[in-house]
Enzyme design. Structure first.
Site, short mmCIF file in Angstrom:
data_model
loop_
_atom_site.label_atom_id
_atom_site.label_comp_id
_atom_site.label_asym_id
_atom_site.label_seq_id
_atom_site.Cartn_x
_atom_site.Cartn_y
_atom_site.Cartn_z
N SER A 141 0.81 -1.22 0.00
CA SER A 141 0.00 0.00 0.00
C SER A 141 0.84 1.27 0.00
O SER A 141 0.44 2.29 -0.56
CB SER A 141 -0.94 0.00 1.21
N ASP A 151 -1.47 5.45 8.67
CA ASP A 151 -1.32 4.24 7.88
C ASP A 151 -0.75 4.59 6.49
O ASP A 151 -0.65 5.76 6.12
CB ASP A 151 -2.66 3.52 7.75
N THR A 156 -1.47 4.64 3.20
CA THR A 156 -2.01 5.53 2.16
C THR A 156 -2.05 6.99 2.59
O THR A 156 -1.48 7.85 1.90
CB THR A 156 -3.39 5.05 1.70
N ASP A 176 -9.40 -3.35 2.34
CA ASP A 176 -8.16 -4.12 2.27
C ASP A 176 -7.99 -5.04 3.47
O ASP A 176 -7.62 -6.21 3.33
CB ASP A 176 -6.99 -3.13 2.18
N HIS A 187 -4.15 -1.55 -5.16
CA HIS A 187 -3.88 -2.94 -5.52
C HIS A 187 -5.13 -3.75 -5.17
O HIS A 187 -6.06 -3.25 -4.54
CB HIS A 187 -2.69 -3.50 -4.72
N HIS A 237 -1.55 -9.40 -1.10
CA HIS A 237 -1.97 -8.65 -2.29
C HIS A 237 -1.77 -9.50 -3.54
O HIS A 237 -1.07 -10.51 -3.52
CB HIS A 237 -1.17 -7.36 -2.42
#
Length: 532
Positions: free
Chosen positions: A115, A166, A168, A311, A353, A456
């Site tokens: 990520s 986090d 992102t 996610d 992703h 992922h």
């Protein structure tokens, strides 16, 4: 004899020029000169007017939405789920009408991105290694679209359902060699970096990273009090609970809303009196940023929105939490889409992703597979797998077997469990990770949903657009092209910001578990579920 330079035919009217003809020529020359002078004056008038009245330009709005871990299968599953739940055959998700292409997701270090690298591709318009937060392969910080927007006079915001530190949100607002340096990331977010404060509005979870180590709920490795710094040094208005959020009126920027110690709850486990939903935070953020844009005549704003926990549900192979997260993300997209359609600008929605290798259909025995899946199983579910795994671990062991049969299994959509399902859960009762795996597999087999990994995948992800972006991004693209579009559209310079950051710190201590006795699921999602 005629010369070679003589005309082949006699010239009409050749001879002395008449006075009237000379007068006409003079008038024409004067007229042309006058037109040129007037044109020059008009050009410079409008040019100088444009420069002096730049604040009167129509503001630009860019909304970047990231559906973390959501792949094409997620949409297929959610669409069928809503059709079944509401008896709406042919139902279309809000996203469906705005599909403009697909994105390739690899990082510089792997065909499968994490990520942090995925988000940095959007924010810096550059590929980087897995784990890098606003940092390139050479371990030098790169200017982000959010920072460049702020430097150019735009307002900025971030709304997420994860910790705000986090991967992102961090990749748009901070710079760290490794995504787990969340102490450093939080420091950037309150304005302690070389650029000062770049974020005007920040909503999500992750309070623990802003509290000093001596505080009961802290997960910092030092005694910096970032809430105090944010309030006193940067003037942040701070919101820490649902009441603060609901009482927000005539809000003044900057705003910092941290509504949980770690990530926010899954949508299916949502308690309205405890914290806001993604769609509610998005609606409030858009209102606040638009009002502030109108009041201070800024250029507009850049807003990052992430459906973070899509996610995390996939990391757990939990189809229940996953489908509800995708539904809530679509509600948030609908709000953002309506904003752009009314006020102009560009809305881009894509994923960093795909997670889990989700397949809508599963072979559950050695026999030739049935061509079906069962959304009705998910429609009966009451809670996420994490919630129920935590409940099992904390339940009285003397009454655990009937609890599993009468509460847990019906709560994942299995009202009539078989002995093997009960036994498998009971055997895994002492380990939260084993419990999550067992519970997820039971409900996935029952619904005939398949998963190939807890990590992922490299599958291409969908790209959606509303507004002016639809004229520029089309077809299959590299993820960095989205960042490149935003840089051009906002008329900002990432390279200029990168130059200002050349000596910025990118190394810091990783966070640590807090002292507070949180639920097992909190510890899991805070420190283990999204490590991939």
């Amino acid at each position: 004899m005629a010369s070679e330079r003589d005309p082949l035919l006699p010239v009409h009217g050749e001879g002395p020029e008449s006075p009237s003809r000379r007068n006409w020529k003079t008038w024409i020359k004067h007229g042309i000169l006058l037109i040129l002078v007037l044109s020059t004056v008009i050009f410079f008038y409008f040019f100088s007017s444009h420069k002096s009245k730049g604040t009167n330009e129509k503001p630009k709005f860019v909304i970047m939405m990231v559906s973390d871990g959501m792949g094409p299968g997620s949409l297929s599953m959610t669409r069928s789920f809503v059709e079944t739940l509401n008896d709406k055959e042919g139902y279309r998700l809000p996203l469906d009408e705005h599909l403009i292409g697909s994105s390739r997701t690899r990082s510089s270090s792997s065909l499968i991105t994490d990520s942090a690298a995925g988000a940095t591709a959007f924010s810096c318009a550059n590929k980087t290694y897995n784990g890098a937060v606003g940092v390139l392969d050479n371990e030098k910080p790169c200017g982000t679209i959010l920072e460049a927007a702020k430097e150019a006079g735009y307002l900025t915001g971030i709304v997420v359902t994860s910790r705000v530190t986090d991967a992102t949100p961090a990749s748009f607002s901070a710079h760290a060699a490794n995504r787990f340096m969340q102490d450093l990331i939080a420091e950037y977010q309150v304005g302690m970096g070389p650029l000062g404060r770049s974020v005007d509005l920040l909503f999500g979870g992750g309070l623990c990273s802003f509290l000093p180590k001596s505080t009961y709920r802290s997960c910092r490795s030092d005694n910096l009090d970032l809430l105090k710094y944010a309030r006193k040094k940067e003037g942040f208005q701070i919101l820490l609970n649902r009441t603060d959020f609901d009482e927000l009126s005539n809000a003044q920027l900057p705003l910092l809303g941290l509504f949980s110690d770690y990530h926010l709850s899954y949508d299916i486990d949502y308690q309205p009196e405890v914290q806001p939903k993604l769609s509610e935070m998005v609606e409030t953020a858009l209102d606040v940023l638009l009002n502030a844009t109108n009041e201070d005549t800024s250029k507009g704003f850049f807003l990052l929105i992430e459906g973070s926990r899509i996610d995390m549900a996939s990391h757990n192979n939990d189809p229940i939490a996953h489908v509800y997260e995708v539904m809530e993300y679509n509600r948030a997209f609908e709000i953002a889409s309506a904003f752009v359609e009314k006020n102009g600008g560009s809305l881009i929605s894509t994923s960093d992703h795909e997670t889990g290798g989700l397949t809508v259909g599963r072979q559950v025995s050695k026999k030739y597979p049935e061509y079906l899946w069962k959304p009705q199983v998910l429609s009966l579910a009451l809670h996420s797998i994490e919630y129920l795994a935590s409940a099992i671990v904390n339940h009285n062991q003397n009454t655990l077997l009937p609890y599993i049969e009468q509460f847990v299994l019906p709560a994942i959509g299995i009202p009539d469990p078989n002995p093997k399902q009960i036994h498998d859960i009971y055997v895994a009762r002492h380990n939260i990770f084993n419990l999550i795996n067992v519970l997820s597999d039971i409900v996935s087999v029952e619904a005939q949903i398949g998963w190939t990994t807890h990590g992922h995948t490299a599958v291409d992800v969908n790209v959606y657009g509303v507004g002016e972006v639809t004229e520029h991004l089309r077809g299959n693209m590299e993820n960095i092209e989205i960042g490149q579009f935003m840089e051009i559209y906002l008329n900002v310079s990432l390279s200029d910001v990168t130059e200002k950051l050349k000596d910025a710190p990118i190394h810091g201590a990783p966070d640590r578990p807090s002292l507070v006795e949180t639920s097992f699921s909190d510890r899991l999602v805070g420190f283990g579920a999204d490590l991939f």
